[in-house]
Design a protein around this motif. Sequence first.
Motif, mmCIF file in Angstrom:
data_model
loop_
_atom_site.group_PDB
_atom_site.id
_atom_site.type_symbol
_atom_site.label_atom_id
_atom_site.label_comp_id
_atom_site.label_asym_id
_atom_site.label_seq_id
_atom_site.Cartn_x
_atom_site.Cartn_y
_atom_site.Cartn_z
ATOM 1 N N LEU A 108 9.159 16.878 -30.751
ATOM 2 C CA LEU A 108 10.355 16.115 -31.083
ATOM 3 C C LEU A 108 10.809 16.353 -32.517
ATOM 4 C CD1 LEU A 108 9.610 12.705 -29.307
ATOM 5 C CD2 LEU A 108 11.005 14.617 -28.501
ATOM 6 N N GLY A 109 10.000 17.052 -33.296
ATOM 7 C CA GLY A 109 10.403 17.402 -34.644
ATOM 8 C C GLY A 109 11.173 18.704 -34.714
ATOM 9 N N GLY A 110 11.254 19.434 -33.596
ATOM 10 C CA GLY A 110 12.016 20.668 -33.547
ATOM 11 C C GLY A 110 11.293 21.887 -34.071
ATOM 12 N N LEU A 111 10.015 21.736 -34.416
ATOM 13 C CA LEU A 111 9.263 22.855 -34.989
ATOM 14 C C LEU A 111 7.948 23.050 -34.253
ATOM 15 C CD1 LEU A 111 9.496 22.361 -38.854
ATOM 16 C CD2 LEU A 111 10.529 24.193 -37.535
ATOM 17 N N GLY A 112 7.540 24.284 -34.134
ATOM 18 C CA GLY A 112 6.239 24.578 -33.545
ATOM 19 C C GLY A 112 6.150 26.038 -33.181
ATOM 20 N N GLU A 113 5.066 26.664 -33.527
ATOM 21 C CA GLU A 113 4.887 28.065 -33.152
ATOM 22 C C GLU A 113 4.780 28.155 -31.630
ATOM 23 O OE1 GLU A 113 2.648 30.660 -36.042
ATOM 24 O OE2 GLU A 113 1.697 28.730 -36.454
ATOM 25 N N GLY A 114 5.519 29.045 -31.056
ATOM 26 C CA GLY A 114 5.534 29.172 -29.607
ATOM 27 C C GLY A 114 6.636 28.377 -28.933
ATOM 28 N N PHE A 115 7.399 27.575 -29.708
ATOM 29 C CA PHE A 115 8.468 26.779 -29.108
ATOM 30 C C PHE A 115 9.661 27.639 -28.693
ATOM 31 C CE2 PHE A 115 7.537 22.359 -31.149
ATOM 32 C CZ PHE A 115 6.280 22.373 -30.555
ATOM 33 N N ALA A 116 9.771 28.842 -29.261
ATOM 34 C CA ALA A 116 10.928 29.683 -28.960
ATOM 35 C C ALA A 116 11.036 29.958 -27.462
ATOM 36 C CB ALA A 116 10.844 30.990 -29.738
ATOM 37 N N GLY A 117 9.887 30.162 -26.811
ATOM 38 C CA GLY A 117 9.904 30.408 -25.375
ATOM 39 C C GLY A 117 10.427 29.225 -24.598
ATOM 40 N N PHE A 118 10.059 28.031 -25.042
ATOM 41 C CA PHE A 118 10.551 26.804 -24.396
ATOM 42 C C PHE A 118 12.061 26.721 -24.507
ATOM 43 C CE2 PHE A 118 11.976 22.432 -24.709
ATOM 44 C CZ PHE A 118 11.360 21.814 -23.640
ATOM 45 N N TRP A 119 12.580 26.906 -25.724
ATOM 46 C CA TRP A 119 14.019 26.746 -25.934
ATOM 47 C C TRP A 119 14.824 27.867 -25.301
ATOM 48 C CZ3 TRP A 119 15.654 22.234 -26.697
ATOM 49 C CH2 TRP A 119 14.909 21.304 -27.427
ATOM 50 N N SER A 120 14.225 29.018 -25.118
ATOM 51 C CA SER A 120 14.955 30.094 -24.438
ATOM 52 C C SER A 120 15.181 29.742 -22.973
ATOM 53 C CB SER A 120 14.205 31.422 -24.568
ATOM 54 O OG SER A 120 12.963 31.377 -23.890
ATOM 55 N N VAL A 121 14.224 29.034 -22.365
ATOM 56 C CA VAL A 121 14.404 28.575 -20.983
ATOM 57 C C VAL A 121 15.555 27.578 -20.921
ATOM 58 C CG1 VAL A 121 13.346 27.352 -19.041
ATOM 59 C CG2 VAL A 121 11.990 28.974 -20.373
#
Length: 206
Positions: A108-121
């Motif tokens: 919920l903070g908008g940051l995290g390594e590996g989150f890019a894959g989540f947001w690409s979906v």
Amino acid sequence: MTDENRPGESLRERKKRETRQRISNIATGMFRERGFDQVTVAEVARVAGVSAMTVFNYFPRKEDLFLDRIPEAVAAFAGAVRDRAPGEPPLAALRRLAFRFIDARHPLGGLGEGFAGFWSVVADSPALLARAREGVEEVEWALAAAFAEAGLAAPELVAAVTVAAYRSVCVASVRRQLAGYPFAEIVEDHRERMGAAFDALERMVP
């Protein structure tokens, strides 16, 4: 969310929470592998070893399987205002919450390594994008109610501006993650922009 025991939580509540998280984790893995629109709820249910009805008991909509933290976001932001220390301004409480999320690399903070894959979906699915916008509105409504209880003037306006400021910082950081910027650079920039956003909000709100 984690699967750790929570104070005051019954065994039944814990098992329901763990089941909900397990279904969401399975669905998330399938969506990230194949794409949101290519996976059905029936397939998720089969892999999770439950019925489709059970899935819908925990997640009223398919989109909520992936964006499963919307209820957590609503509770966290409104709760930060309602449960703030005596005499603490509502925006100061929200600032503390924002930086706690950042430091913990909480989703919920908008940051995290590996989150890019989540947001690409999410970016690839109109249905998920629409549900994400609805989730932002749900947070805004809950925050407006909490601001009203705190006695702020024009609580709906303050909530709208607060959510817009928070969202703008997070969206910019997500875009930088998707573009492949170094994560340490994104974190530093994110912290600076989040602090500046709350500085501006606190100047605006008496």
